[in-house]
Design a protein around this motif. Structure first.
Motif, PDB file in Angstrom:
ATOM      1  N   GLU A  34       0.594  -1.365  -0.408  1.00 49.85           N
ATOM      2  CA  GLU A  34       0.080   0.032   0.166  1.00 49.85           C
ATOM      3  C   GLU A  34       0.639   0.951  -0.016  1.00 49.85           C
ATOM      4  O   GLU A  34       0.627   2.303  -0.325  1.00 49.85           O
ATOM      5  CB  GLU A  34      -0.794   0.543   1.751  1.00 49.85           C
ATOM      6  CG  GLU A  34      -2.105  -1.136   0.843  1.00 49.85           C
ATOM      7  CD  GLU A  34      -2.903  -0.917   2.109  1.00 49.85           C
ATOM      8  OE1 GLU A  34      -2.225  -0.364   2.976  1.00 49.85           O
ATOM      9  OE2 GLU A  34      -3.761  -1.635   2.675  1.00 49.85           O
ATOM     10  N   ALA A  35       2.181   0.769   0.659  1.00 49.13           N
ATOM     11  CA  ALA A  35       3.036   2.406   1.056  1.00 49.13           C
ATOM     12  C   ALA A  35       3.189   2.045  -0.315  1.00 49.13           C
ATOM     13  O   ALA A  35       3.851   3.599  -0.816  1.00 49.13           O
ATOM     14  CB  ALA A  35       3.516   2.157   2.242  1.00 49.13           C
ATOM     15  N   LYS A  36       3.836   1.185  -0.465  1.00 47.59           N
ATOM     16  CA  LYS A  36       4.820   1.633  -1.819  1.00 47.59           C
ATOM     17  C   LYS A  36       3.955   2.352  -3.254  1.00 47.59           C
ATOM     18  O   LYS A  36       3.950   2.591  -4.442  1.00 47.59           O
ATOM     19  CB  LYS A  36       5.487   0.177  -2.708  1.00 47.59           C
ATOM     20  CG  LYS A  36       6.508   0.266  -1.745  1.00 47.59           C
ATOM     21  CD  LYS A  36       6.974  -1.330  -2.327  1.00 47.59           C
ATOM     22  CE  LYS A  36       7.975  -1.126  -1.008  1.00 47.59           C
ATOM     23  NZ  LYS A  36       8.932  -2.951  -1.690  1.00 47.59           N
ATOM     24  N   ALA A  37       2.564   1.540  -3.185  1.00 44.84           N
ATOM     25  CA  ALA A  37       1.933   1.682  -4.458  1.00 44.84           C
ATOM     26  C   ALA A  37       0.800   3.601  -4.189  1.00 44.84           C
ATOM     27  O   ALA A  37       1.284   4.656  -4.970  1.00 44.84           O
ATOM     28  CB  ALA A  37       0.552   1.463  -4.281  1.00 44.84           C
ATOM     29  N   LYS A  38       0.876   4.512  -3.037  1.00 47.23           N
ATOM     30  CA  LYS A  38       0.770   5.299  -2.238  1.00 47.23           C
ATOM     31  C   LYS A  38       1.992   6.215  -3.396  1.00 47.23           C
ATOM     32  O   LYS A  38       2.089   7.571  -3.556  1.00 47.23           O
ATOM     33  CB  LYS A  38       0.634   5.899  -1.534  1.00 47.23           C
ATOM     34  CG  LYS A  38      -0.308   5.091  -0.567  1.00 47.23           C
ATOM     35  CD  LYS A  38      -0.492   5.162   0.839  1.00 47.23           C
ATOM     36  CE  LYS A  38      -2.264   5.507   1.450  1.00 47.23           C
ATOM     37  NZ  LYS A  38      -1.903   5.077   2.969  1.00 47.23           N
ATOM     38  N   GLN A  39       3.458   5.515  -2.677  1.00 47.55           N
ATOM     39  CA  GLN A  39       4.564   6.792  -3.086  1.00 47.55           C
ATOM     40  C   GLN A  39       4.643   6.861  -4.432  1.00 47.55           C
ATOM     41  O   GLN A  39       4.817   7.942  -5.152  1.00 47.55           O
ATOM     42  CB  GLN A  39       5.531   5.708  -2.634  1.00 47.55           C
ATOM     43  CG  GLN A  39       5.878   5.978  -1.401  1.00 47.55           C
ATOM     44  CD  GLN A  39       6.562   5.070  -0.525  1.00 47.55           C
ATOM     45  OE1 GLN A  39       7.197   4.294  -1.091  1.00 47.55           O
ATOM     46  NE2 GLN A  39       7.138   5.244   0.576  1.00 47.55           N
ATOM     47  N   ALA A  40       3.966   5.146  -5.389  1.00 51.76           N
ATOM     48  CA  ALA A  40       4.057   5.558  -7.125  1.00 51.76           C
ATOM     49  C   ALA A  40       2.808   7.008  -7.278  1.00 51.76           C
ATOM     50  O   ALA A  40       3.751   7.386  -8.257  1.00 51.76           O
ATOM     51  CB  ALA A  40       4.290   4.340  -7.917  1.00 51.76           C
ATOM     52  N   GLY A  41       1.838   6.664  -6.920  1.00 54.93           N
ATOM     53  CA  GLY A  41       0.587   7.853  -7.355  1.00 54.93           C
ATOM     54  C   GLY A  41       1.547   8.603  -7.261  1.00 54.93           C
ATOM     55  O   GLY A  41       1.236  10.228  -8.102  1.00 54.93           O
ATOM     56  N   GLU A  42       2.491   9.016  -6.165  1.00 55.03           N
ATOM     57  CA  GLU A  42       2.463  10.683  -5.785  1.00 55.03           C
ATOM     58  C   GLU A  42       4.316  10.770  -6.768  1.00 55.03           C
ATOM     59  O   GLU A  42       3.792  12.222  -6.745  1.00 55.03           O
ATOM     60  CB  GLU A  42       2.751  11.044  -4.464  1.00 55.03           C
ATOM     61  CG  GLU A  42       1.767  10.490  -3.431  1.00 55.03           C
ATOM     62  CD  GLU A  42       0.807  12.042  -3.214  1.00 55.03           C
ATOM     63  OE1 GLU A  42       1.226  12.722  -3.505  1.00 55.03           O
ATOM     64  OE2 GLU A  42       0.017  11.657  -2.741  1.00 55.03           O
ATOM     65  N   HIS A  43       4.586   9.947  -7.057  1.00 55.96           N
ATOM     66  CA  HIS A  43       6.259  10.461  -7.958  1.00 55.96           C
ATOM     67  C   HIS A  43       5.298  11.316  -9.940  1.00 55.96           C
ATOM     68  O   HIS A  43       5.932  11.749 -10.184  1.00 55.96           O
ATOM     69  CB  HIS A  43       6.437   8.867  -7.480  1.00 55.96           C
ATOM     70  CG  HIS A  43       7.280   9.047  -6.685  1.00 55.96           C
ATOM     71  ND1 HIS A  43       8.069   9.944  -6.526  1.00 55.96           N
ATOM     72  CD2 HIS A  43       7.836   7.682  -6.192  1.00 55.96           C
ATOM     73  CE1 HIS A  43       8.755   9.721  -5.275  1.00 55.96           C
ATOM     74  NE2 HIS A  43       8.718   8.001  -5.013  1.00 55.96           N
TER      75      HIS A  43
END
Length: 65
Positions: free
Chosen positions: A41-50
């Motif tokens: 979940e955290a990595k998906a959020k980070q990818a979306g923010e990138h």
């Protein structure tokens, strides 16, 4: 992406790694899965923010021309 979001996402990722490690050490499959889920979940959020950051940078670059 705000600095608060970055910190929160990284904290969730670290927490997930910790849960997964503790689950591995204690042979607790539920905790392992929970940790892996938190990390994903955290990595998906980070990818979306990138992606949002890149789009903003591109927009700012075009506006500057």
């Amino acid at each position: 992406m705000g600095i608060g979001d970055k910190i929160q996402n990284k904290a969730q990722e670290v927490s997930g790694k910790t849960k997964e490690s503790v689950g591995d050490a204690t042979d607790n499959h539920k905790l392992q899965a929970e940790g892996a889920k938190d990390q994903a979940e955290a990595k998906a959020k980070q990818a979306g923010e990138h992606v949002k950051d890149a789009a903003k940078d591109a927009k700012d670059g075009l506006a500057g021309k």
